[in-house]
Write an enzyme that holds these catalytic residues in place. Structure first.
Site, mmCIF file in Angstrom:
data_model
loop_
_atom_site.group_PDB
_atom_site.id
_atom_site.type_symbol
_atom_site.label_atom_id
_atom_site.label_comp_id
_atom_site.label_asym_id
_atom_site.label_seq_id
_atom_site.Cartn_x
_atom_site.Cartn_y
_atom_site.Cartn_z
ATOM 1 C CB CYS A 65 -0.899 -0.014 1.237
ATOM 2 S SG CYS A 65 -2.143 1.290 1.271
ATOM 3 C CG ASP A 66 2.764 5.043 -1.592
ATOM 4 O OD1 ASP A 66 3.807 4.851 -0.949
ATOM 5 O OD2 ASP A 66 2.422 6.147 -2.038
ATOM 6 C CB THR A 67 -1.187 6.651 2.225
ATOM 7 O OG1 THR A 67 -1.756 5.358 2.465
ATOM 8 C CG2 THR A 67 -2.213 7.720 2.552
ATOM 9 N N GLY A 102 -3.430 3.735 -2.350
ATOM 10 C CA GLY A 102 -3.463 2.705 -3.374
ATOM 11 C C GLY A 102 -2.931 1.425 -2.773
#
Length: 178
Positions: A65-67, A102
């Protein structure tokens, strides 16, 4: 084996809500190498992270995940120092921002990449309130220089997932990973 491809302690805690048993393997990628629009960045970074781990563990399940925090079309990353945190929080004060997380889930014959959006409405903050929060050191390792989970009156309200703002949209992930 289920693998969380992340070094984030917040993601580890959030994943425990939906997956009982998992291990953590931190992906080795250059996060600055993707010159993308803010809306595409989290999904593409999550995919890079997931594939970096999946390449070495092709028989396992991998979640990455990446924010990013987007304010007035500009991505706010982690602050460089206390002055940078102040600048970010001052910009966020009284404004609405979008938090985009994402995530990519990989398993044998399966790839899911999705981006989840949450609106965050900031309270109007005084300079004194901002510096008081910065003194806690909590904003220094977080995108946008704040943690919604921090015990500090930064946020007026949100529209969307609280967990997403913390960095892992558990409600959405739970629907799609199994």
């Amino acid at each position: 084996m289920f693998i969380l491809a992340s070094s984030s302690p917040r993601r580890k805690e959030l994943l425990k809500k939906i997956v009982d048993d998992f291990v953590i393997i931190v992906p080795d990628i250059d996060e600055s190498a993707l010159p993308l629009d803010a809306k595409d960045l989290p999904g593409e970074l999550s995919k890079e992270k997931a594939y970096a781990v999946f390449a070495k563990h092709p028989n396992d399940e991998v979640l990455a995940c990446d924010t990013v925090v987007v304010l007035n079309g500009k991505v706010l990353g982690k602050p460089l120092n206390e002055e940078d945190a102040f600048r970010m929080l001052k910009e966020e004060s009284g404004n609405k921002q979008i938090v985009l997380s994402g995530y990519t889930y990989l398993a044998k014959g399966k790839e899911i990449t999705r981006t989840v959006s949450t609106e965050v409405h900031f309270n109007k903050l005084t300079d004194e309130q901002i510096w008081e929060y910065i003194k806690t050191k909590k904003p220094l390792d977080k995108a946008g220089a704040y943690g919604i989970q921090d015990d500090y009156p930064l946020i007026e309200g949100i529209v969307g997932s609280f967990d997403n703002v913390m960095g892992l949209p558990t409600e959405d992930i739970a629907i799609h990973i199994r």
